[in-house]
Scaffold this motif. Structure first.
Motif, PDB file in Angstrom:
ATOM      1  N   GLU A   1       4.432  -6.602  45.008  1.00  0.00           N
ATOM      2  CA  GLU A   1       4.382  -7.277  43.830  1.00  0.00           C
ATOM      3  C   GLU A   1       4.022  -6.327  42.840  1.00  0.00           C
ATOM      4  O   GLU A   1       4.471  -6.394  41.368  1.00  0.00           O
ATOM      5  CB  GLU A   1       2.989  -8.222  43.821  1.00  0.00           C
ATOM      6  CG  GLU A   1       2.660  -8.815  42.663  1.00  0.00           C
ATOM      7  CD  GLU A   1       1.182  -9.549  42.597  1.00  0.00           C
ATOM      8  OE1 GLU A   1       1.225 -10.286  41.467  1.00  0.00           O
ATOM      9  OE2 GLU A   1       0.780  -9.631  43.438  1.00  0.00           O
ATOM     10  N   LEU A   2       3.296  -5.348  42.776  1.00  0.00           N
ATOM     11  CA  LEU A   2       3.105  -4.156  41.895  1.00  0.00           C
ATOM     12  C   LEU A   2       4.242  -3.622  41.431  1.00  0.00           C
ATOM     13  O   LEU A   2       4.860  -3.136  40.399  1.00  0.00           O
ATOM     14  CB  LEU A   2       1.777  -3.260  42.359  1.00  0.00           C
ATOM     15  CG  LEU A   2       0.444  -3.893  42.181  1.00  0.00           C
ATOM     16  CD1 LEU A   2      -0.417  -3.096  42.878  1.00  0.00           C
ATOM     17  CD2 LEU A   2      -0.040  -4.475  41.145  1.00  0.00           C
ATOM     18  N   ALA A   3       5.119  -3.238  42.699  1.00  0.00           N
ATOM     19  CA  ALA A   3       6.408  -2.790  42.374  1.00  0.00           C
ATOM     20  C   ALA A   3       7.477  -3.502  41.642  1.00  0.00           C
ATOM     21  O   ALA A   3       8.160  -3.046  40.777  1.00  0.00           O
ATOM     22  CB  ALA A   3       7.230  -2.179  43.679  1.00  0.00           C
ATOM     23  N   ALA A   4       7.469  -4.809  41.794  1.00  0.00           N
ATOM     24  CA  ALA A   4       8.349  -5.740  41.026  1.00  0.00           C
ATOM     25  C   ALA A   4       7.953  -5.696  39.552  1.00  0.00           C
ATOM     26  O   ALA A   4       8.680  -5.961  38.494  1.00  0.00           O
ATOM     27  CB  ALA A   4       8.269  -7.153  41.895  1.00  0.00           C
ATOM     28  N   ARG A   5       6.608  -5.718  39.473  1.00  0.00           N
ATOM     29  CA  ARG A   5       6.151  -5.818  37.833  1.00  0.00           C
ATOM     30  C   ARG A   5       6.406  -4.726  37.397  1.00  0.00           C
ATOM     31  O   ARG A   5       6.630  -4.626  36.270  1.00  0.00           O
ATOM     32  CB  ARG A   5       4.588  -6.342  38.104  1.00  0.00           C
ATOM     33  CG  ARG A   5       4.045  -7.437  38.384  1.00  0.00           C
ATOM     34  CD  ARG A   5       2.775  -7.648  38.324  1.00  0.00           C
ATOM     35  NE  ARG A   5       2.114  -8.880  38.843  1.00  0.00           N
ATOM     36  CZ  ARG A   5       1.798 -10.184  38.165  1.00  0.00           C
ATOM     37  NH1 ARG A   5       2.348 -10.022  37.059  1.00  0.00           N
ATOM     38  NH2 ARG A   5       1.484 -11.146  38.823  1.00  0.00           N
ATOM     39  N   ALA A   6       6.501  -3.539  38.168  1.00  0.00           N
ATOM     40  CA  ALA A   6       6.670  -2.207  37.540  1.00  0.00           C
ATOM     41  C   ALA A   6       8.132  -2.014  36.878  1.00  0.00           C
ATOM     42  O   ALA A   6       8.507  -1.622  35.963  1.00  0.00           O
ATOM     43  CB  ALA A   6       6.469  -0.991  38.294  1.00  0.00           C
ATOM     44  N   VAL A   7       9.118  -2.756  37.586  1.00  0.00           N
ATOM     45  CA  VAL A   7      10.437  -2.976  37.141  1.00  0.00           C
ATOM     46  C   VAL A   7      10.743  -3.861  36.160  1.00  0.00           C
ATOM     47  O   VAL A   7      11.903  -4.057  35.846  1.00  0.00           O
ATOM     48  CB  VAL A   7      11.396  -2.723  38.489  1.00  0.00           C
ATOM     49  CG1 VAL A   7      11.169  -1.557  39.072  1.00  0.00           C
ATOM     50  CG2 VAL A   7      11.138  -3.895  39.317  1.00  0.00           C
ATOM     51  N   GLY A   8       9.851  -4.603  35.885  1.00  0.00           N
ATOM     52  CA  GLY A   8       9.792  -5.465  34.763  1.00  0.00           C
ATOM     53  C   GLY A   8      10.162  -7.200  35.287  1.00  0.00           C
ATOM     54  O   GLY A   8      10.622  -7.852  34.420  1.00  0.00           O
ATOM     55  N   VAL A   9       9.795  -7.554  36.505  1.00  0.00           N
ATOM     56  CA  VAL A   9       9.918  -8.886  36.963  1.00  0.00           C
ATOM     57  C   VAL A   9       8.827  -9.600  36.297  1.00  0.00           C
ATOM     58  O   VAL A   9       7.694  -9.257  36.689  1.00  0.00           O
ATOM     59  CB  VAL A   9      10.117  -8.818  38.424  1.00  0.00           C
ATOM     60  CG1 VAL A   9      10.067 -10.456  38.935  1.00  0.00           C
ATOM     61  CG2 VAL A   9      11.370  -8.136  38.962  1.00  0.00           C
ATOM     62  N   PRO A  10       9.096 -11.026  35.441  1.00  0.00           N
ATOM     63  CA  PRO A  10       7.971 -11.497  35.039  1.00  0.00           C
ATOM     64  C   PRO A  10       7.477 -12.588  36.199  1.00  0.00           C
ATOM     65  O   PRO A  10       8.172 -12.985  36.834  1.00  0.00           O
ATOM     66  CB  PRO A  10       8.818 -12.207  34.148  1.00  0.00           C
ATOM     67  CG  PRO A  10       9.981 -12.658  34.348  1.00  0.00           C
ATOM     68  CD  PRO A  10      10.449 -11.220  35.032  1.00  0.00           C
ATOM     69  N   PHE A  11       6.308 -12.530  36.408  1.00  0.00           N
ATOM     70  CA  PHE A  11       5.448 -13.375  37.429  1.00  0.00           C
ATOM     71  C   PHE A  11       5.154 -14.646  36.641  1.00  0.00           C
ATOM     72  O   PHE A  11       3.695 -14.823  36.758  1.00  0.00           O
ATOM     73  CB  PHE A  11       4.772 -12.723  38.442  1.00  0.00           C
ATOM     74  CG  PHE A  11       5.385 -12.044  39.257  1.00  0.00           C
ATOM     75  CD1 PHE A  11       5.718 -12.573  40.726  1.00  0.00           C
ATOM     76  CD2 PHE A  11       5.810 -10.752  39.086  1.00  0.00           C
ATOM     77  CE1 PHE A  11       6.165 -11.915  41.470  1.00  0.00           C
ATOM     78  CE2 PHE A  11       6.375 -10.102  40.226  1.00  0.00           C
ATOM     79  CZ  PHE A  11       6.763 -10.740  41.371  1.00  0.00           C
ATOM     80  N   ASN A  12       6.161 -15.369  36.021  1.00  0.00           N
ATOM     81  CA  ASN A  12       5.435 -16.603  35.403  1.00  0.00           C
ATOM     82  C   ASN A  12       6.136 -17.847  36.062  1.00  0.00           C
ATOM     83  O   ASN A  12       7.218 -18.013  36.069  1.00  0.00           O
ATOM     84  CB  ASN A  12       5.925 -16.606  33.820  1.00  0.00           C
ATOM     85  CG  ASN A  12       5.384 -15.646  33.111  1.00  0.00           C
ATOM     86  OD1 ASN A  12       4.385 -15.021  33.197  1.00  0.00           O
ATOM     87  ND2 ASN A  12       6.048 -14.786  32.341  1.00  0.00           N
ATOM     88  N   VAL A  13       5.123 -18.808  36.393  1.00  0.00           N
ATOM     89  CA  VAL A  13       5.746 -19.780  37.268  1.00  0.00           C
ATOM     90  C   VAL A  13       4.888 -21.210  37.089  1.00  0.00           C
ATOM     91  O   VAL A  13       3.604 -21.223  36.686  1.00  0.00           O
ATOM     92  CB  VAL A  13       5.295 -19.431  39.137  1.00  0.00           C
ATOM     93  CG1 VAL A  13       5.841 -20.601  39.627  1.00  0.00           C
ATOM     94  CG2 VAL A  13       5.874 -18.319  39.235  1.00  0.00           C
ATOM     95  N   ALA A  14       5.906 -22.378  37.231  1.00  0.00           N
ATOM     96  CA  ALA A  14       4.991 -23.745  36.911  1.00  0.00           C
ATOM     97  C   ALA A  14       5.832 -24.535  38.087  1.00  0.00           C
ATOM     98  O   ALA A  14       6.895 -24.079  38.593  1.00  0.00           O
ATOM     99  CB  ALA A  14       5.337 -24.199  35.687  1.00  0.00           C
ATOM    100  N   LEU A  15       5.100 -25.293  38.326  1.00  0.00           N
ATOM    101  CA  LEU A  15       5.861 -26.304  39.656  1.00  0.00           C
ATOM    102  C   LEU A  15       6.596 -27.317  38.638  1.00  0.00           C
ATOM    103  O   LEU A  15       6.444 -27.777  37.769  1.00  0.00           O
ATOM    104  CB  LEU A  15       4.571 -27.289  40.328  1.00  0.00           C
ATOM    105  CG  LEU A  15       3.834 -26.306  41.210  1.00  0.00           C
ATOM    106  CD1 LEU A  15       2.767 -27.054  41.901  1.00  0.00           C
ATOM    107  CD2 LEU A  15       4.557 -25.680  42.198  1.00  0.00           C
TER     108      LEU A  15
END
Length: 157
Positions: free
Chosen positions: A43-57
């Protein structure tokens, strides 16, 4: 000049033999914690490359909200408790604990990926990373627990 040879006693304890001496709950707990750590690093690696972790059902009408940092690792640790309970029950009651564990765990992993695929996100990269995070956790956890569980349960033969 004389030559003497002696055989040194060696132990050839494989991972399976080593794990077989430990309680199922302990091996399972260690596997879940390592799986949570691996997922957190992913997760930290994905965030570091700019993947946004914004989610809604879907269907809630809410805008996607940010998943807290290390949120995926925490979820693996929490939901891993269910896996620990399943593993302990299978070790006790299943006729073939290891194969039953593998079938059950991989089926539940596949089912757990569905919400990640249909979640409302800011980017398809988020959906993909959520699915991959499930797989990262499973690839770490499932084989370790399977190695600990017996192929056949002596109590159920």
């Amino acid at each position: 000049m004389s030559t003497s040879t002696y055989t040194q006693a060696t132990t050839t304890a494989t991972t399976r033999q080593f794990a077989a001496r430990m309680p199922v709950w302990l091996v399972s707990t260690a596997a879940v914690l390592i799986g949570a750590l691996a997922t957190g690093v992913f997760e930290l690696a994905a965030r570091a490359v700019g993947v946004p972790f914004n989610v809604a059902l879907p269907g809630t009408g809410l805008e996607p909200a940010a998943i807290p940092a290390t949120g995926l690792a925490w979820a693996v640790a929490e939901l891993g408790l269910i896996g620990i309970i399943i593993a302990v029950c299978l070790a006790r009651f299943a006729k073939r604990p290891s194969s039953t564990w593998k079938r059950t765990a991989w089926t539940l992993t596949a089912l757990s990926c569905v919400p990640s695929l249909v979640a409302v996100t800011d980017s398809y990269a988020t959906n993909i990373m959520l699915v991959v995070s499930h797989l990262v956790a499973a690839v770490v956890i499932v084989p370790v627990i399977a190695a600990r569980l017996a192929e056949r349960n002596a109590r159920r033969s």
